[in-house]
Design an enzyme around this catalytic site. Structure first.
Site, PDB file in Angstrom:
ATOM      1  N   CYS A  50      -1.358   1.549   4.604  1.00 31.26           N
ATOM      2  CA  CYS A  50      -2.162   2.386   5.475  1.00 31.26           C
ATOM      3  C   CYS A  50      -2.944   1.471   6.420  1.00 31.26           C
ATOM      4  O   CYS A  50      -3.735   0.646   5.955  1.00 31.26           O
ATOM      5  CB  CYS A  50      -3.116   3.241   4.632  1.00 31.26           C
ATOM      6  SG  CYS A  50      -4.181   4.278   5.641  1.00 31.26           S
ATOM      7  N   ASN A  82       3.283   6.013   1.840  1.00 30.34           N
ATOM      8  CA  ASN A  82       3.672   7.388   1.511  1.00 30.34           C
ATOM      9  C   ASN A  82       3.784   7.500  -0.004  1.00 30.34           C
ATOM     10  O   ASN A  82       4.036   6.517  -0.691  1.00 30.34           O
ATOM     11  CB  ASN A  82       5.072   7.713   2.064  1.00 30.34           C
ATOM     12  CG  ASN A  82       5.134   7.693   3.564  1.00 30.34           C
ATOM     13  OD1 ASN A  82       5.419   6.666   4.153  1.00 30.34           O
ATOM     14  ND2 ASN A  82       4.866   8.814   4.188  1.00 30.34           N
TER      15      ASN A  82
HETATM   16 MG    MG Z   1       3.209   9.370   7.646  1.00 28.47          MG
END
Ligand code: MG
Ligand code: HMG
Length: 299
Positions: A238, A247
């Protein structure tokens, strides 16, 4: 009972990995995922190479997959504008995904456009794609919260989702871009969108930044959701939370549904093989508990 899993690792996962892989390694990864049974694998994105260098080889990758005689109907590609569509279309891409967000600031940072401006581009892309018979999937980011604006608006969510359907998207994927959502919020949002949309045309896209993604998937499933985006091995990270997961790992999702006797159509052992292949190429491990258990059972 069955659910549909949309594998997004080659795009959403790899776009967030520091190491840039050889095109042939990505192609082999996608071939392994196809052999694991996925019907939809988001292969790459046709975006600015200086913005997302990990996807700079989109053309070469698609050419390599075409040479391997893959079914292009199974390999959608993310496209931000007409320029991206043109390149993808020339290669024979059959399905594209367009994207916007419920947050103005997120859209500005991600695609250099306001929400309204993003729809000018999306309308051009959808109208052109329709003429050549391409399927279009829509994404809405920051549905559960935004790294810049915090809480995001349900009214905006309904408005942008409606606009994506109006432009011909066959499915709209609602994204928890920064993995900030929680199960009660999932239930609340599900109940709200159910009043306005055919929920069989919605997919759910959870990032596992804070370890809540699987709980969110289960909450959505209990409400009636049957389509989920996930990433083999939990690839990616992230950009807004250093060191965080990407994810939700496809292994975790498939494992949970397998135990619940809900069919995913995915062969878990073959999926784990594909993940091992790509994780080794990246030189990293997976945070997926299910993946770790599968590997531990093997040795
Ligand atoms: Mg995404
Ligand atoms: P821009 O700079 O506003 O575009 O970029 P522009 O039209 O002003 O053009 C500027 C230059 O970019 C020009 O080149 C264009 O040709 C070029 P120059 O004339 O200066 O040499 N250009 C392109 N080059 C290659 N491919 C293209 C393209 N378009 C223009 N398609 C743009 C706007 C959106 C293209 C840019 O900001 C971009 O590529 N951003 C990256 C967006 C991205 O990939 N983000 C990650 C994916 S979204 C996501 O991960 C969320 C999701 O997973 C769901 C969730 O989790 O929430 C889907």
């Amino acid at each position: 009972m069955s659910v549909r899993i949309i594998e997004v690792g080659p795009r959403d996962g790899l776009q967030n990995e520091k190491k840039i892989l050889d095109t042939q390694v990505k192609a082999e990864f996608i071939l392994k995922l196809l052999s694991a049974g996925f019907q939809t694998i988001e292969a790459t994105s046709f975006v600015r190479a200086d913005k997302i260098p990990q996807m700079a080889d989109a053309q070469e990758l698609m050419k390599s997959l075409i040479a391997a005689k893959v079914d292009l109907n199974k390999l959608p590609c993310l496209v931000p504008n007409l320029k991206g569509l043109e390149v993808a279309g020339d290669l024979g891409v059959r399905e594209i995904a367009v994207f916007t967000a419920t947050s103005e600031k997120f859209n500005q940072k991600n695609i250099n456009a306001s929400i309204d401006e993003s729809f000018v581009r999306i309308a051009e892309v959808c109208n052109t794609a329709k003429k050549s018979g391409k399927k279009v999937r829509g994404y809405v980011s920051t549905v559960f919260g935004c790294p810049y604006e915090g809480k995001t608006s349900l009214e905006t969510l309904k408005k942008v989702t409606q606009s994506l359907f109006d432009l011909g998207c066959y499915e709209v994927s609602l994204g928890d871009t920064i993995g900030i959502g929680h199960p009660e919020q999932v239930q609340k949002i599900y109940k709200e969108v159910k009043k306005h949309f055919d929920t069989s045309k919605l997919a759910w896209h959870f990032h596992d930044t804070r370890g809540i993604a699987l709980a969110n998937i289960f909450a959505a499933y209990q409400e009636g959701a049957r389509a989920f985006d996930s990433s083999a091995g939990g690839l990616g990270g992230c950009p807004y939370a250093k060191g965080a997961s990407g994810n939700v790992a496809t292994e975790d999702v498939v494992q949970m549904f397998n135990l619940m006797e809900v069919d995913t159509g995915v062969d878990l052992a073959k999926l784990a093989d594909a993940s091992t292949y790509i994780l080794q190429a990246l030189g990293r491990s997976s945070a997926s508990k299910a993946y770790q258990a599968i590997i531990a059972e093997k040795v």
